[in-house]
Design a protein around this motif. Sequence first.
Motif, PDB file in Angstrom:
ATOM      1  N   THR A 118      11.998 150.462  59.154  1.00 12.53           N
ATOM      2  CA  THR A 118      11.667 149.036  59.209  1.00 12.53           C
ATOM      3  C   THR A 118      10.685 148.617  58.132  1.00 12.53           C
ATOM      4  N   ARG A 119       9.985 149.566  57.523  1.00 11.18           N
ATOM      5  CA  ARG A 119       9.081 149.236  56.418  1.00 11.18           C
ATOM      6  C   ARG A 119       9.849 148.927  55.143  1.00 11.18           C
ATOM      7  N   ARG A 120      11.095 149.423  55.067  1.00  9.92           N
ATOM      8  CA  ARG A 120      11.934 149.236  53.880  1.00  9.92           C
ATOM      9  C   ARG A 120      13.374 148.996  54.325  1.00  9.92           C
ATOM     10  N   LEU A 121      13.533 147.999  55.202  1.00  4.72           N
ATOM     11  CA  LEU A 121      14.834 147.783  55.833  1.00  4.72           C
ATOM     12  C   LEU A 121      15.931 147.491  54.824  1.00  4.72           C
ATOM     13  N   GLU A 122      15.563 146.859  53.715  1.00  5.19           N
ATOM     14  CA  GLU A 122      16.572 146.508  52.708  1.00  5.19           C
ATOM     15  C   GLU A 122      17.216 147.742  52.081  1.00  5.19           C
ATOM     16  N   ASP A 123      16.587 148.895  52.214  1.00  4.67           N
ATOM     17  CA  ASP A 123      17.135 150.112  51.609  1.00  4.67           C
ATOM     18  C   ASP A 123      18.422 150.575  52.280  1.00  4.67           C
ATOM     19  N   CYS A 124      18.696 150.103  53.489  1.00  6.27           N
ATOM     20  CA  CYS A 124      19.920 150.538  54.168  1.00  6.27           C
ATOM     21  C   CYS A 124      21.054 149.523  54.034  1.00  6.27           C
ATOM     22  N   PHE A 125      20.817 148.402  53.335  1.00  7.39           N
ATOM     23  CA  PHE A 125      21.874 147.398  53.167  1.00  7.39           C
ATOM     24  C   PHE A 125      23.110 148.000  52.515  1.00  7.39           C
ATOM     25  N   ALA A 126      22.904 148.841  51.496  1.00  3.37           N
ATOM     26  CA  ALA A 126      24.044 149.404  50.771  1.00  3.37           C
ATOM     27  C   ALA A 126      24.901 150.274  51.681  1.00  3.37           C
ATOM     28  N   ALA A 127      24.271 151.033  52.574  1.00  2.00           N
ATOM     29  CA  ALA A 127      25.028 151.883  53.493  1.00  2.00           C
ATOM     30  C   ALA A 127      25.830 151.044  54.473  1.00  2.00           C
ATOM     31  N   VAL A 128      25.212 149.982  55.002  1.00  2.00           N
ATOM     32  CA  VAL A 128      25.930 149.079  55.914  1.00  2.00           C
ATOM     33  C   VAL A 128      27.140 148.491  55.210  1.00  2.00           C
ATOM     34  N   ASP A 129      26.959 147.992  53.989  1.00  2.00           N
ATOM     35  CA  ASP A 129      28.066 147.407  53.226  1.00  2.00           C
ATOM     36  C   ASP A 129      29.161 148.435  52.959  1.00  2.00           C
ATOM     37  N   PHE A 130      28.755 149.667  52.637  1.00  2.00           N
ATOM     38  CA  PHE A 130      29.712 150.727  52.322  1.00  2.00           C
ATOM     39  C   PHE A 130      30.646 150.983  53.495  1.00  2.00           C
ATOM     40  N   TYR A 151      10.149 147.042  66.018  1.00  2.00           N
ATOM     41  CA  TYR A 151      10.877 145.799  66.233  1.00  2.00           C
ATOM     42  C   TYR A 151      11.941 145.989  67.299  1.00  2.00           C
ATOM     43  N   GLN A 152      12.255 144.919  67.995  1.00  2.00           N
ATOM     44  CA  GLN A 152      13.302 144.956  69.000  1.00  2.00           C
ATOM     45  C   GLN A 152      14.676 145.023  68.337  1.00  2.00           C
ATOM     46  N   GLU A 153      15.670 145.487  69.110  1.00  2.00           N
ATOM     47  CA  GLU A 153      17.015 145.652  68.559  1.00  2.00           C
ATOM     48  C   GLU A 153      17.568 144.344  67.990  1.00  2.00           C
ATOM     49  N   ASP A 154      17.339 143.232  68.701  1.00  2.00           N
ATOM     50  CA  ASP A 154      17.899 141.966  68.224  1.00  2.00           C
ATOM     51  C   ASP A 154      17.246 141.516  66.917  1.00  2.00           C
ATOM     52  N   GLU A 155      15.969 141.894  66.717  1.00  2.00           N
ATOM     53  CA  GLU A 155      15.297 141.563  65.464  1.00  2.00           C
ATOM     54  C   GLU A 155      15.893 142.356  64.307  1.00  2.00           C
ATOM     55  N   VAL A 156      16.155 143.641  64.544  1.00  2.00           N
ATOM     56  CA  VAL A 156      16.758 144.474  63.512  1.00  2.00           C
ATOM     57  C   VAL A 156      18.176 143.988  63.210  1.00  2.00           C
ATOM     58  N   ARG A 157      18.919 143.641  64.253  1.00  2.00           N
ATOM     59  CA  ARG A 157      20.301 143.164  64.073  1.00  2.00           C
ATOM     60  C   ARG A 157      20.326 141.901  63.217  1.00  2.00           C
ATOM     61  N   ALA A 158      19.409 140.985  63.503  1.00  2.00           N
ATOM     62  CA  ALA A 158      19.367 139.739  62.737  1.00  2.00           C
ATOM     63  C   ALA A 158      18.996 140.012  61.283  1.00  2.00           C
ATOM     64  N   ALA A 159      18.049 140.932  61.065  1.00  2.00           N
ATOM     65  CA  ALA A 159      17.624 141.240  59.699  1.00  2.00           C
ATOM     66  C   ALA A 159      18.745 141.876  58.893  1.00  2.00           C
ATOM     67  N   LEU A 160      19.568 142.708  59.558  1.00  2.00           N
ATOM     68  CA  LEU A 160      20.671 143.382  58.873  1.00  2.00           C
ATOM     69  C   LEU A 160      21.949 142.556  58.855  1.00  2.00           C
ATOM     70  N   ASP A 161      21.985 141.505  59.689  1.00  2.00           N
ATOM     71  CA  ASP A 161      23.160 140.631  59.778  1.00  2.00           C
ATOM     72  C   ASP A 161      24.417 141.431  60.105  1.00  2.00           C
ATOM     73  N   ILE A 162      24.338 142.236  61.173  1.00  2.00           N
ATOM     74  CA  ILE A 162      25.490 143.031  61.587  1.00  2.00           C
ATOM     75  C   ILE A 162      26.033 142.513  62.917  1.00  2.00           C
ATOM     76  N   ASP A 163      27.301 142.813  63.194  1.00  2.00           N
ATOM     77  CA  ASP A 163      27.981 142.308  64.372  1.00  2.00           C
ATOM     78  C   ASP A 163      27.329 142.809  65.663  1.00  2.00           C
ATOM     79  N   ALA A 164      27.522 142.039  66.718  1.00  2.54           N
ATOM     80  CA  ALA A 164      26.888 142.327  68.000  1.00  2.54           C
ATOM     81  C   ALA A 164      27.383 143.630  68.622  1.00  2.54           C
ATOM     82  N   HIS A 165      28.598 144.072  68.274  1.00  2.09           N
ATOM     83  CA  HIS A 165      29.150 145.271  68.907  1.00  2.09           C
ATOM     84  C   HIS A 165      28.624 146.568  68.286  1.00  2.09           C
TER      85      HIS A 165
END
Length: 203
Positions: A118-130, A151-165
């Motif tokens: 969570t200190r560098r959440l943007e570092d995992c964007f590439a893996a999510v996209d991949f 952070y709570q799960e919903d906060e992380v989900r919103a930051a990563l913009d990933i689907d609810a499932h």
Amino acid sequence: MAFATSDGAGVPSLHELQAVKFLIAGGFGVGKTTLVNSVSEIPPLRTEELLTDIGATVDDLTGVESKTTTTVALDFGRITIAPHAVLYLFGTPGQDRFWFMWRELSVGVYGAVVLADTRRLEDCFAAVDFFESRGIPFIVAVNCFDGADIYQEDEVRAALDIDAHIPIHLCDVRNRESAKMVLIRLLEHLMSLAADDRESSWS
């Protein structure tokens, strides 16, 4: 040894598999090697090299200043979960310059863990996209580092913009039981997807 493949068209039943290949991905210094090492029932294969002064000018060490080595190819471990099912874990390198390895490592993959800090959440964007772009099922595991904000799960989900499932799981990969729960959560997610596919085929 044959691995199941995932092409987004459906997930095969786990009881039909003997060897299940998982990828552990994420940014630099997020804990991928530690996760593999924590759960592997065999001495893990690690391709680590010492960080150099030159590498320090390329790799962002923010939050992981004490890190002295880095994975340059892959980590490999194994864990048996049932007589008919063995998980083979492949940890990916985290730096941009080693991302060419991801395509090779993803061949025959059944599912993936995206490890996040969570200190560098943007570092995992590439893996999510991949994984999203290739239709590879995945979960997000938030590695809770000492001193990092929780952070709570919903906060992380919103930051990563990933689907609810897509499951989000908080963990400490230094702890074997916590690391094992990450893999259990991924298996549960894959079985849920398989059940949904069966229901869709019947309707």
